[in-house]
Structure formats: structure tokens, C-alpha cells
Design an enzyme around this catalytic site. Structure first.
Site, PDB file in Angstrom:
ATOM      1  N   GLY A  28       0.807  -1.218   0.000  1.00  0.00           N
ATOM      2  CA  GLY A  28       0.000   0.000   0.000  1.00  0.00           C
ATOM      3  C   GLY A  28       0.843   1.272   0.000  1.00  0.00           C
ATOM      4  O   GLY A  28       0.383   2.312  -0.465  1.00  0.00           O
ATOM      5  N   GLU A  44       1.640   1.795  -3.530  1.00  0.00           N
ATOM      6  CA  GLU A  44       0.374   2.152  -4.189  1.00  0.00           C
ATOM      7  C   GLU A  44      -0.044   3.580  -3.847  1.00  0.00           C
ATOM      8  O   GLU A  44      -0.577   4.310  -4.688  1.00  0.00           O
ATOM      9  CB  GLU A  44      -0.710   1.146  -3.775  1.00  0.00           C
ATOM     10  CG  GLU A  44      -0.391  -0.254  -4.293  1.00  0.00           C
ATOM     11  CD  GLU A  44      -1.265  -1.332  -3.675  1.00  0.00           C
ATOM     12  OE1 GLU A  44      -1.128  -1.565  -2.454  1.00  0.00           O
ATOM     13  OE2 GLU A  44      -2.078  -1.922  -4.389  1.00  0.00           O
ATOM     14  N   GLU A  79       2.719  -8.227  -1.488  1.00  0.00           N
ATOM     15  CA  GLU A  79       1.498  -8.883  -0.998  1.00  0.00           C
ATOM     16  C   GLU A  79       1.474 -10.385  -1.275  1.00  0.00           C
ATOM     17  O   GLU A  79       0.896 -11.152  -0.510  1.00  0.00           O
ATOM     18  CB  GLU A  79       0.256  -8.222  -1.626  1.00  0.00           C
ATOM     19  CG  GLU A  79      -0.008  -6.797  -1.149  1.00  0.00           C
ATOM     20  CD  GLU A  79       0.678  -5.728  -1.982  1.00  0.00           C
ATOM     21  OE1 GLU A  79       1.599  -6.052  -2.769  1.00  0.00           O
ATOM     22  OE2 GLU A  79       0.305  -4.553  -1.834  1.00  0.00           O
TER      23      GLU A  79
HETATM   24  N1  CAA Z   1       1.612  -3.707   8.803  1.00  0.00           N
HETATM   25  C1  CAA Z   1       1.660  -3.699  10.139  1.00  0.00           C
HETATM   26  N2  CAA Z   1       2.804  -3.575  10.835  1.00  0.00           N
HETATM   27  C2  CAA Z   1       3.954  -3.429  10.132  1.00  0.00           C
HETATM   28  C3  CAA Z   1       3.973  -3.422   8.734  1.00  0.00           C
HETATM   29  C4  CAA Z   1       2.714  -3.560   8.056  1.00  0.00           C
HETATM   30  N3  CAA Z   1       2.632  -3.529   6.705  1.00  0.00           N
HETATM   31  N4  CAA Z   1       5.246  -3.275   8.316  1.00  0.00           N
HETATM   32  C5  CAA Z   1       5.996  -3.181   9.415  1.00  0.00           C
HETATM   33  N5  CAA Z   1       5.234  -3.277  10.521  1.00  0.00           N
HETATM   34  C6  CAA Z   1       5.650  -3.221  11.924  1.00  0.00           C
HETATM   35  C7  CAA Z   1       6.334  -4.529  12.319  1.00  0.00           C
HETATM   36  O1  CAA Z   1       5.382  -5.503  12.636  1.00  0.00           O
HETATM   37  C8  CAA Z   1       7.140  -4.076  13.495  1.00  0.00           C
HETATM   38  O2  CAA Z   1       6.297  -3.981  14.630  1.00  0.00           O
HETATM   39  P1  CAA Z   1       6.733  -4.672  16.039  1.00  0.00           P
HETATM   40  O3  CAA Z   1       7.976  -3.924  16.415  1.00  0.00           O
HETATM   41  O4  CAA Z   1       5.547  -4.384  16.901  1.00  0.00           O
HETATM   42  O5  CAA Z   1       6.987  -6.085  15.734  1.00  0.00           O
HETATM   43  C9  CAA Z   1       7.576  -2.665  13.107  1.00  0.00           C
HETATM   44  O6  CAA Z   1       6.654  -2.252  12.103  1.00  0.00           O
HETATM   45  C10 CAA Z   1       8.967  -2.597  12.527  1.00  0.00           C
HETATM   46  O7  CAA Z   1       9.045  -3.516  11.450  1.00  0.00           O
HETATM   47  P2  CAA Z   1      10.171  -4.677  11.374  1.00  0.00           P
HETATM   48  O8  CAA Z   1      10.633  -5.055  12.740  1.00  0.00           O
HETATM   49  O9  CAA Z   1       9.620  -5.759  10.508  1.00  0.00           O
HETATM   50  O10 CAA Z   1      11.326  -3.873  10.624  1.00  0.00           O
HETATM   51  P3  CAA Z   1      12.492  -4.489   9.698  1.00  0.00           P
HETATM   52  O11 CAA Z   1      13.432  -3.363   9.476  1.00  0.00           O
HETATM   53  O12 CAA Z   1      12.976  -5.766  10.269  1.00  0.00           O
HETATM   54  O13 CAA Z   1      11.760  -4.857   8.327  1.00  0.00           O
HETATM   55  C11 CAA Z   1      10.264  -4.464   6.462  1.00  0.00           C
HETATM   56  C12 CAA Z   1      11.201  -3.843   7.506  1.00  0.00           C
HETATM   57  C13 CAA Z   1      11.064  -5.317   5.474  1.00  0.00           C
HETATM   58  C14 CAA Z   1       9.589  -3.312   5.731  1.00  0.00           C
HETATM   59  C15 CAA Z   1       9.214  -5.360   7.170  1.00  0.00           C
HETATM   60  O14 CAA Z   1       8.630  -4.615   8.230  1.00  0.00           O
HETATM   61  C16 CAA Z   1       8.114  -5.843   6.282  1.00  0.00           C
HETATM   62  O15 CAA Z   1       8.312  -6.757   5.494  1.00  0.00           O
HETATM   63  N6  CAA Z   1       6.910  -5.238   6.412  1.00  0.00           N
HETATM   64  C17 CAA Z   1       5.725  -5.673   5.687  1.00  0.00           C
HETATM   65  C18 CAA Z   1       5.811  -5.294   4.220  1.00  0.00           C
HETATM   66  C19 CAA Z   1       4.566  -5.777   3.509  1.00  0.00           C
HETATM   67  O16 CAA Z   1       4.307  -6.965   3.393  1.00  0.00           O
HETATM   68  N7  CAA Z   1       3.761  -4.834   2.992  1.00  0.00           N
HETATM   69  C20 CAA Z   1       2.529  -5.163   2.299  1.00  0.00           C
HETATM   70  C21 CAA Z   1       1.391  -5.119   3.281  1.00  0.00           C
HETATM   71  S1  CAA Z   1      -0.130  -5.721   2.580  1.00  0.00           S
HETATM   72  C22 CAA Z   1      -0.706  -4.433   1.620  1.00  0.00           C
HETATM   73  O17 CAA Z   1      -0.114  -3.399   1.533  1.00  0.00           O
HETATM   74  C23 CAA Z   1      -2.020  -4.662   0.912  1.00  0.00           C
HETATM   75  C24 CAA Z   1      -2.305  -3.616  -0.126  1.00  0.00           C
HETATM   76  O18 CAA Z   1      -2.005  -3.798  -1.304  1.00  0.00           O
HETATM   77  C25 CAA Z   1      -3.010  -2.411   0.197  1.00  0.00           C
END
Ligand code: CAA
Length: 258
Positions: free
Chosen positions: A109, A112, A132
Site C-alpha cells: 500500500g 500504491e 502482498e
Molecule cells: N503492517 C503492520 N505492521 C507493520 C507493517 C505492516 N505492513 N510493516 C511493518 N510493521 C511493523 C512490524 O510488525 C514491526 O512492529 P513490532 O515492532 O511491533 O513487531 C515494526 O513495524 C517494525 O518492522 P520490522 O521489525 O519488521 O522492521 P524491519 O526493518 O525488520 O523490516 C520491512 C522492515 C522489510 C519493511 C518489514 O517490516 C516488512 O516486510 N513489512 C511488511 C511489508 C509488507 O508486506 N507490505 C505489504 C502489506 S499488505 C498491503 O499493503 C495490501 C495492499 O495492497 C493495500
């Protein structure tokens, strides 16, 4: 301007600034963020003194995606009935030019959201992706459509099907970003671009953005018809007379948005 729970909002000259402020979640986009951004952008959009909007995040993350924790337990019907991402359409429909100033992660997102903006200015540290597929879903805020239009089918398919990230240099080569700048200069460069845009006449900015939007949504013939109509309409503005007189008189134009 109003105060919001998940964003910081400020006005600098003719530019409205919106800064995502959920550092604990890497600016993940939950429903509150959506409502806050839509409200702030709408407020700027309704303010004649504002000629451009900058949307930015933190150094570490523009936005790491939709909030996964908020969505996890929902059913398909829940997503449909709540129209979970529906509010973003209002942001995409903002008339005022919007610059996404992207540093760090712009994933899912987040990517996006950047693609709903008109310029994407990226720090050299920026990382873009549609991960995703790694979560068992697909892009849900327009990514499968806007990314194909931005970078073409094959690059978009690579990103959407593998879930990998691309860095700022690859994103610039692919045509996803307008400019890449050193991370330390991101806000200054975005601010300068926004000031330049905001110095123009609002009716011409609205017309230009509307015409660019039509280019993504219509046939060439339809788009050219739209452009011709809107172009002609601008000749009934005082700012067209002022802009062309200023050119002839070799001076800077003094636009009044009329
Ligand atoms: N949603 C909710 N929480 C999130 C998040 C998300 N998309 N991305 C990061 N966070 C949170 C983590 O859970 C973490 O929280 P806690 O400390 O409470 O555990 C905090 O943010 C810090 O993140 P990380 O510890 O994971 O940080 P990192 O530096 O190790 O990794 C990252 C960074 C690679 C960006 C990793 O956080 C990650 O992979 N995030 C998710 C990315 C993702 O999958 N995005 C797509 C979401 S789905 C979507 O977007 C649908 C759509 O099309 C609209």
C-alpha cells in the site's frame, strides 16, 4: 489546519505538507491513516492558497504497506462490506498536484499510495515493491493496475509475482520515480519542486492534472479531445492573458488564480 492522530500537517508558503507519523509500524496504513490523509488532503484541496501538496514519511519508511495486523483476521466478506481501501479513491481524486517524497520502504500500500501521487521524488535509499504475494494476497490499493501503467507489464509482473523489492535506481530506470536525489536532500528537493508547481495558476494546474489522469484512463482519441476542450477553456481565464502578456513583456507572470 486541523490536528490528526497519525499524520503531521503543516503549511509552508503555498505548499501543504503531510507527514506520515506511525514510526512504531513503519507508517503502515491503517484505516485511521486513510481517514487522516484523506481529510488533510481534502482540506488543502479546498484551500485556494495551496498550489501543491507534499506527502512524505520518515527516513526509514515512506510506508511499509497496508496495516497487516488490522487486516489479518478479516474475511473476504468483511473486506467487501467495509470497502476496506475504498476511502483512498478520494485521495487519488485530489485536484491539487501531490508530490510523494519517498525515503526508505514504499511497499504494498505504500508503493500504491505513492502511485496515487503525481510526482514521485525518491531518496537514493528508497525501496519499492508489491510484496502482498508473500502474504497470500495481491495488491489491493490499485497496485496491479497503476504499476503496469507506470512500468509496463513485464517489470510489474516481476514485482507483483515475486514480491521482491527494487531500489531507487531500478525504480527510476523503470519509470516509477520522477527523480532520485541524495537522501539528505529529499525534503529540500521535494519542497523546491512543490514551490515551483505552486507558483503556477491553479486553473491551469487542475487542467493539467486532469488531462494527465485522462491519459491513463482513456483512448488516445478521447484523451486528445479532452485536452483540446480543456486547453481552449483556459483561454477564458485572466491568468492565460497574464501569462502570455508577461511573456511578451519579458517579465514574471503575476497569477491570480482567475
Ligand atoms: N503492517 C503492520 N505492521 C507493520 C507493517 C505492516 N505492513 N510493516 C511493518 N510493521 C511493523 C512490524 O510488525 C514491526 O512492529 P513490532 O515492532 O511491533 O513487531 C515494526 O513495524 C517494525 O518492522 P520490522 O521489525 O519488521 O522492521 P524491519 O526493518 O525488520 O523490516 C520491512 C522492515 C522489510 C519493511 C518489514 O517490516 C516488512 O516486510 N513489512 C511488511 C511489508 C509488507 O508486506 N507490505 C505489504 C502489506 S499488505 C498491503 O499493503 C495490501 C495492499 O495492497 C493495500
Amino acid at each position: 489546519t486541523s490536528t490528526y492522530e497519525t499524520i503531521l500537517v503543516e503549511t509552508r508558503g503555498r505548499v501543504g505538507w503531510i507527514t506520515l507519523n506511525r514510526p512504531e509500524a513503519l507508517n503502515a496504513l491503517n484505516t485511521q491513516v486513510m481517514h487522516d490523509i484523506v481529510a488533510a488532503a481534502s482540506e488543502f484541496d479546498a484551500d485556494e492558497r495551496i498550489g501543491a501538496i507534499v506527502l512524505t514519511g520518515s527516513e526509514r519508511a515512506f510506508a511499509a504497506g497496508a496495516d497487516i495486523k488490522e487486516m489479518e483476521a478479516k474475511s473476504g466478506l468483511d473486506m467487501v462490506m467495509s470497502d476496506h481501501f475504498g476511502g483512498w479513491a478520494r485521495f487519488a481524486a485530489v485536484r491539487t498536484p501531490v508530490i510523494a517524497a519517498v525515503s526508505g520502504y514504499a511497499l504494498g500500500g505504500g508503493c500504491e499510495l505513492a502511485m496515487m501521487c503525481d510526482l514521485i521524488i525518491a531518496a537514493d535509499t528508497a525501496k519499492f515493491g508489491q510484496p502482498e504475494i508473500n502474504l497470500g494476497v495481491i495488491p489491493g490499493m490499485g497496485g496491479s493496475q497503476r504499476l503496469v501503467r507506470a512500468v509496463g507489464y513485464y517489470k510489474a509482473a516481476d514485482l507483483v509475482l515475486t514480491g521482491r523489492m527494487m531500489d531507487a535506481a531500478e525504480a527510476e530506470r523503470a519509470g516509477l520515480v520522477s527523480r532520485v536525489v541524495p537522501a539528505a536532500d529529499l525534503l529540500e528537493e521535494a519542497g523546491k519542486a512543490a514551490d515551483t508547481i505552486a507558483s503556477k495558476s491553479l486553473p491551469s494546474l487542475y487542467a493539467a492534472k486532469a488531462a494527465l489522469d485522462v491519459a491513463l484512463e482513456s483512448t488516445l482519441a478521447e484523451g486528445i479531445r479532452f485536452e483540446r476542450h480543456v486547453f481552449a477553456g483556459l483561454f477564458d481565464t485572466a491568468d492565460q492573458k497574464e501569462g502570455m502578456a508577461a511573456f511578451r513583456e519579458k517579465r514574471a507572470p503575476d497569477f491570480t488564480n482567475r
